[in-house]
Write a protein that holds these residues in place. Structure first.
Motif, PDB file in Angstrom:
ATOM      1  N   THR A   1      14.479   0.815   5.652  1.00 29.21           N
ATOM      2  CA  THR A   1      15.048   0.267   4.407  1.00 29.21           C
ATOM      3  C   THR A   1      13.978  -0.076   3.372  1.00 29.21           C
ATOM      4  O   THR A   1      14.286  -0.653   2.328  1.00 29.21           O
ATOM      5  N   ALA A   2      12.720   0.302   3.636  1.00 30.22           N
ATOM      6  CA  ALA A   2      11.628  -0.069   2.725  1.00 30.22           C
ATOM      7  C   ALA A   2      11.690   0.700   1.409  1.00 30.22           C
ATOM      8  O   ALA A   2      11.175   0.230   0.384  1.00 30.22           O
ATOM      9  N   PHE A   3      12.310   1.896   1.423  1.00 29.17           N
ATOM     10  CA  PHE A   3      12.401   2.723   0.222  1.00 29.17           C
ATOM     11  C   PHE A   3      13.862   3.132   0.014  1.00 29.17           C
ATOM     12  O   PHE A   3      14.562   3.440   0.978  1.00 29.17           O
ATOM     13  N   GLU A   4      14.283   3.163  -1.236  1.00 32.17           N
ATOM     14  CA  GLU A   4      15.674   3.520  -1.529  1.00 32.17           C
ATOM     15  C   GLU A   4      15.932   4.992  -1.263  1.00 32.17           C
ATOM     16  O   GLU A   4      17.035   5.374  -0.860  1.00 32.17           O
ATOM     17  N   THR A   5      14.937   5.823  -1.522  1.00 31.30           N
ATOM     18  CA  THR A   5      15.064   7.257  -1.268  1.00 31.30           C
ATOM     19  C   THR A   5      13.876   7.697  -0.425  1.00 31.30           C
ATOM     20  O   THR A   5      12.876   6.993  -0.304  1.00 31.30           O
ATOM     21  N   SER A   6      13.978   8.868   0.151  1.00 33.37           N
ATOM     22  CA  SER A   6      12.916   9.389   1.013  1.00 33.37           C
ATOM     23  C   SER A   6      11.704   9.792   0.185  1.00 33.37           C
ATOM     24  O   SER A   6      11.775  10.742  -0.601  1.00 33.37           O
ATOM     25  N   PRO A   7      10.566   9.097   0.327  1.00 26.38           N
ATOM     26  CA  PRO A   7       9.382   9.507  -0.433  1.00 26.38           C
ATOM     27  C   PRO A   7       8.940  10.933  -0.106  1.00 26.38           C
ATOM     28  O   PRO A   7       8.548  11.686  -1.007  1.00 26.38           O
ATOM     29  N   MET A   8       9.013  11.320   1.172  1.00 26.45           N
ATOM     30  CA  MET A   8       8.519  12.640   1.549  1.00 26.45           C
ATOM     31  C   MET A   8       9.366  13.745   0.923  1.00 26.45           C
ATOM     32  O   MET A   8       8.829  14.713   0.362  1.00 26.45           O
ATOM     33  N   LEU A   9      10.691  13.618   0.996  1.00 26.53           N
ATOM     34  CA  LEU A   9      11.553  14.613   0.354  1.00 26.53           C
ATOM     35  C   LEU A   9      11.304  14.640  -1.146  1.00 26.53           C
ATOM     36  O   LEU A   9      11.203  15.718  -1.753  1.00 26.53           O
ATOM     37  N   ARG A  10      11.188  13.465  -1.757  1.00 29.97           N
ATOM     38  CA  ARG A  10      10.948  13.416  -3.208  1.00 29.97           C
ATOM     39  C   ARG A  10       9.634  14.094  -3.563  1.00 29.97           C
ATOM     40  O   ARG A  10       9.551  14.840  -4.552  1.00 29.97           O
ATOM     41  N   HIS A  11       8.581  13.875  -2.772  1.00 26.38           N
ATOM     42  CA  HIS A  11       7.295  14.518  -3.065  1.00 26.38           C
ATOM     43  C   HIS A  11       7.411  16.038  -2.973  1.00 26.38           C
ATOM     44  O   HIS A  11       6.834  16.769  -3.797  1.00 26.38           O
ATOM     45  N   PHE A  12       8.147  16.528  -1.980  1.00 25.61           N
ATOM     46  CA  PHE A  12       8.290  17.981  -1.863  1.00 25.61           C
ATOM     47  C   PHE A  12       9.187  18.543  -2.967  1.00 25.61           C
ATOM     48  O   PHE A  12       8.994  19.691  -3.402  1.00 25.61           O
ATOM     49  N   GLN A  13      10.141  17.769  -3.430  1.00 24.26           N
ATOM     50  CA  GLN A  13      10.912  18.217  -4.594  1.00 24.26           C
ATOM     51  C   GLN A  13      10.022  18.273  -5.835  1.00 24.26           C
ATOM     52  O   GLN A  13      10.184  19.166  -6.680  1.00 24.26           O
ATOM     53  N   GLU A  14       9.078  17.350  -5.939  1.00 20.60           N
ATOM     54  CA  GLU A  14       8.115  17.388  -7.043  1.00 20.60           C
ATOM     55  C   GLU A  14       7.174  18.579  -6.898  1.00 20.60           C
ATOM     56  O   GLU A  14       6.822  19.227  -7.905  1.00 20.60           O
ATOM     57  N   LEU A  15       6.762  18.893  -5.672  1.00 21.30           N
ATOM     58  CA  LEU A  15       5.967  20.100  -5.450  1.00 21.30           C
ATOM     59  C   LEU A  15       6.765  21.335  -5.856  1.00 21.30           C
ATOM     60  O   LEU A  15       6.227  22.267  -6.485  1.00 21.30           O
TER      61      LEU A  15
ATOM     62  N   TYR B   1       0.840  -1.206   0.000  1.00 25.83           N
ATOM     63  CA  TYR B   1       0.000   0.000   0.000  1.00 25.83           C
ATOM     64  C   TYR B   1       0.875   1.255   0.000  1.00 25.83           C
ATOM     65  O   TYR B   1       0.612   2.217  -0.738  1.00 25.83           O
ATOM     66  N   MET B   2       1.921   1.265   0.818  1.00 31.07           N
ATOM     67  CA  MET B   2       2.778   2.447   0.912  1.00 31.07           C
ATOM     68  C   MET B   2       3.476   2.737  -0.408  1.00 31.07           C
ATOM     69  O   MET B   2       3.597   3.899  -0.821  1.00 31.07           O
ATOM     70  N   ARG B   3       3.935   1.699  -1.093  1.00 29.43           N
ATOM     71  CA  ARG B   3       4.573   1.923  -2.399  1.00 29.43           C
ATOM     72  C   ARG B   3       3.562   2.432  -3.415  1.00 29.43           C
ATOM     73  O   ARG B   3       3.878   3.291  -4.246  1.00 29.43           O
ATOM     74  N   GLU B   4       2.346   1.896  -3.336  1.00 29.53           N
ATOM     75  CA  GLU B   4       1.295   2.370  -4.238  1.00 29.53           C
ATOM     76  C   GLU B   4       0.989   3.841  -3.986  1.00 29.53           C
ATOM     77  O   GLU B   4       0.840   4.636  -4.923  1.00 29.53           O
ATOM     78  N   MET B   5       0.911   4.230  -2.694  1.00 32.80           N
ATOM     79  CA  MET B   5       0.609   5.620  -2.375  1.00 32.80           C
ATOM     80  C   MET B   5       1.780   6.543  -2.717  1.00 32.80           C
ATOM     81  O   MET B   5       1.568   7.696  -3.109  1.00 32.80           O
ATOM     82  N   ASP B   6       2.984   6.064  -2.585  1.00 40.25           N
ATOM     83  CA  ASP B   6       4.153   6.843  -3.002  1.00 40.25           C
ATOM     84  C   ASP B   6       4.009   7.245  -4.473  1.00 40.25           C
ATOM     85  O   ASP B   6       4.136   8.424  -4.845  1.00 40.25           O
ATOM     86  N   ASN B   7       3.710   6.277  -5.312  1.00 42.12           N
ATOM     87  CA  ASN B   7       3.550   6.562  -6.745  1.00 42.12           C
ATOM     88  C   ASN B   7       2.312   7.413  -7.007  1.00 42.12           C
ATOM     89  O   ASN B   7       2.331   8.304  -7.874  1.00 42.12           O
ATOM     90  N   ALA B   8       1.234   7.144  -6.274  1.00 44.65           N
ATOM     91  CA  ALA B   8      -0.010   7.891  -6.487  1.00 44.65           C
ATOM     92  C   ALA B   8       0.168   9.367  -6.148  1.00 44.65           C
ATOM     93  O   ALA B   8      -0.337  10.246  -6.856  1.00 44.65           O
ATOM     94  N   ILE B   9       0.884   9.668  -5.070  1.00 46.03           N
ATOM     95  CA  ILE B   9       1.109  11.064  -4.701  1.00 46.03           C
ATOM     96  C   ILE B   9       1.931  11.774  -5.777  1.00 46.03           C
ATOM     97  O   ILE B   9       1.634  12.917  -6.152  1.00 46.03           O
ATOM     98  N   SER B  10       2.947  11.093  -6.283  1.00 43.81           N
ATOM     99  CA  SER B  10       3.744  11.703  -7.358  1.00 43.81           C
ATOM    100  C   SER B  10       2.891  11.964  -8.596  1.00 43.81           C
ATOM    101  O   SER B  10       2.993  13.042  -9.219  1.00 43.81           O
ATOM    102  N   ARG B  11       2.051  11.007  -8.968  1.00 45.58           N
ATOM    103  CA  ARG B  11       1.180  11.209 -10.139  1.00 45.58           C
ATOM    104  C   ARG B  11       0.200  12.350  -9.898  1.00 45.58           C
ATOM    105  O   ARG B  11      -0.076  13.152 -10.795  1.00 45.58           O
ATOM    106  N   SER B  12      -0.331  12.423  -8.688  1.00 43.14           N
ATOM    107  CA  SER B  12      -1.297  13.472  -8.367  1.00 43.14           C
ATOM    108  C   SER B  12      -0.665  14.854  -8.458  1.00 43.14           C
ATOM    109  O   SER B  12      -1.277  15.797  -8.982  1.00 43.14           O
TER     110      SER B  12
END
Length: 543
Positions: free
Chosen positions: A240-254, A179-190
């Motif tokens: 170790t569940a994610f190679e990079t920080s999803p939260m930082l990546r999302h804010f870089q996308e913002l 679920y977390m990986r799915e939401m990681d991708n979904a937030i980026s797409r959104s």
């Protein structure tokens, strides 16, 4: 054509986190905006009696942003409303209950301007306004209907860009890595889709004012906070569940999307980015939703327990960081106190005879849903059938703890005499200050505030709660006191929580060439926007 004014909300973006990322060069477009203009912290408070108390109540603050009025003026203290005649809770996550008919949104005065509003949390269609208004395409549980004015505009967005991939799906299951990986991708797409929509609006509609909110910031912080914060109890389990920080990546996308919007809006555009409040380690889900309701149950019924029974003096178990499938609520249900032998006999007789109902220490989510409750997943609601028999109880809350006294003549089955209200408030406050965090040996409660002078005080200046509990700013999963014994440990729900009272605003452009004023709050965002467009509201405002 004059350059537009663009107002962008990054919902619940934490100012301390942003500043750290700015210092490290992770947000170049926000940094450039600040360099061209200025930034300020937003300091938000609510009045409880004669005290101004810092607040991070999300829905309350969004209503203040759009209306320009404070909660004590409008009477809107949140999306949960208590009904004293039957101890019910009124709550609908798809409907906004703020009174915009009386307290119209700030942009309603711009009668001669072309205004577009898109996905405003706690927004509502202003039927008296000609402006383009689109609600409920996305956002983090925005408490709005999915509709637009004109009506076909939302459908056109969905046909052109698709459904929002995050909308109403970001409740939080940090233990479910799929679920977390799915939401990681979904937030980026959104984020990318919202950027496309906004850039196309600027190019094709040429608005004078475009107001929007990126709810993706809120979603990301709720879900992924623990991965960036080594002090969070869940960090080591999932780091170790994610190679990079999803939260930082999302804010870089913002930030990258902000750069796109600035480019399309043009060099002479007025650009604002803001967040009403920030986030931090989530302590309020556990404390306000679970531990406080159980503490008041044990306060009201000495010797009884309903949930998360522990034993004083025994070694503390490690924090619960892994849940075996299902929901947070279903995991907590397994921690309910089992019925006594006598309760089992009585419940069996009830099932066989059909003459009376079974009785349980806690209502089940299924029972609450059958009664029409939209708060069945909130553990505080499971105690609702006990409220008429308790001197005070914890109402469902998403931030600070909110306590209602059961007052005779005010509640349907009131127990506390109005003449004893002061004493009851003092006794409960004293009890709350005895609640300890056994992991640190320190108090769990920072402060308790009364909201009304007299039990029967009513009106917009007072919320439903009689007492508001401000918790210490750390993750607390277990409470102890001589009166309650040990409660917990319990698992956390969402790892990031909206308990940071500070927000931020950054703005640049011709209208904001001078530094922003000092001492700003979320309620001032509308006034800043109108001033940038050369307008001023004609009615008395709090901003």
């Amino acid at each position: 054509m004059a350059a537009p004014t663009v107002v962008i909300g990054w919902d619940s973006a934490d100012p301390d986190l942003l500043q750290a990322w700015l210092n490290d060069g992770h947000l170049p477009n926000l940094s450039a905006l600040i360099a061209r203009g200025s930034q300020r912290r937003l300091k938000n408070t609510v009045p409880y009696l004669d005290k101004e108390v810092e607040t991070s109540l999300t829905e309350l603050l969004w209503a203040e942003v759009w209306s320009g009025y404070r909660a004590s003026q409008t009477g809107f203290w949140g999306v949960e409303n208590f009904a004293p005649e039957n101890y019910g809770m009124l709550f609908d996550e798809r409907r906004n209950v703020f009174d915009y008919e009386r307290y119209r949104p700030f942009y309603s005065v711009l009668k001669d301007s072309h205004v577009i509003t898109f996905d405003l949390p706690l927004g509502k269609i202003d039927t008296r306004s000609p402006h383009t208004q689109i609600l409920g395409w996305g956002g983090h549980f925005p408490f709005t209907e999915s509709r637009s004015h004109p009506p076909e505009r939302l459908d056109a967005i969905k046909q052109r860009y698709g459904e929002n991939p995050v909308f109403l799906r970001d409740g939080g299951f940090y233990w479910d890595l799929d679920y977390m990986r799915e939401m990681d991708n979904a937030i980026s797409r959104s984020i990318a889709l919202r950027g496309d929509i906004l850039c196309d609006m600027l190019n094709e509609d040429a608005p004078d004012l475009l107001v929007t909110v990126f709810g993706e910031a809120h979603s990301s912080e709720h879900l992924f906070w623990h991965l960036d914060q080594p002090s969070h109890p869940c960090h080591d389990t999932y780091k170790t569940a994610f190679e990079t920080s999803p939260m930082l990546r999302h804010f870089q996308e913002l930030d990258a999307t902000l750069g796109r919007i600035v480019d399309v809006a043009g060099a002479d555009a007025n650009i604002m980015v803001f967040s009403p409040h920030g986030m931090n380690l989530n302590n309020t889900d556990m404390l306000s939703m679970v531990l406080l309701p159980e503490a008041l149950f044990r306060y009201s019924f000495p010797g009884k327990t309903a949930l998360a029974r522990g034993e004083l003096g025994k070694p503390l178990p490690a924090p619960v960081t892994q849940l075996e499938g299902g929901s947070w609520a279903s995991h907590l249900r397994k921690m309910a106190t089992p019925p006594s032998f006598l309760q089992k006999v009585c419940n069996k007789a009830a099932r066989m005879s059909g003459l009376f109902r079974e009785t349980h220490a806690l209502l089940s989510p299924a029972e609450l849903r059958a009664q029409g409750s939209n708060l069945a997943w909130v553990p505080a609601s499971w105690y609702q059938h006990h409220w008429p028999h308790m001197p005070a109880f914890a109402m469902p809350a998403f931030s600070d703890g909110h306590i209602r006294l059961n007052v005779k003549g005010r509640e349907a089955s009131g127990l506390v005499l109005p003449a004893e209200y002061d004493t009851a408030c003092a006794d409960i406050s004293d009890f709350l200050m005895t609640l300890m965090d056994p992991r640190t040996g320190k108090p769990a409660v920072e402060a308790v505030y009364r909201t009304r002078e007299h039990a029967m005080d009513s009106g917009p200046s007072v919320p439903d709660s009689d007492l508001v509990v401000i918790w210490q700013h750390r993750v607390i999963d277990v409470l102890e006191s001589p009166r309650t014994g040990r409660i917990g440990p319990i698992p956390t729900y969402r790892t990031g929580g909206h308990n940071r009272t500070d927000g931020f605003v950054a703005a640049c452009g011709p209208a904001w060439s001078a530094p922003l004023p000092e001492n700003l709050a979320a309620v001032d965002i509308g006034e800043l926007t109108l001033a940038a467009m050369g307008h001023q509201r004609t009615r008395q405002q709090s901003a």
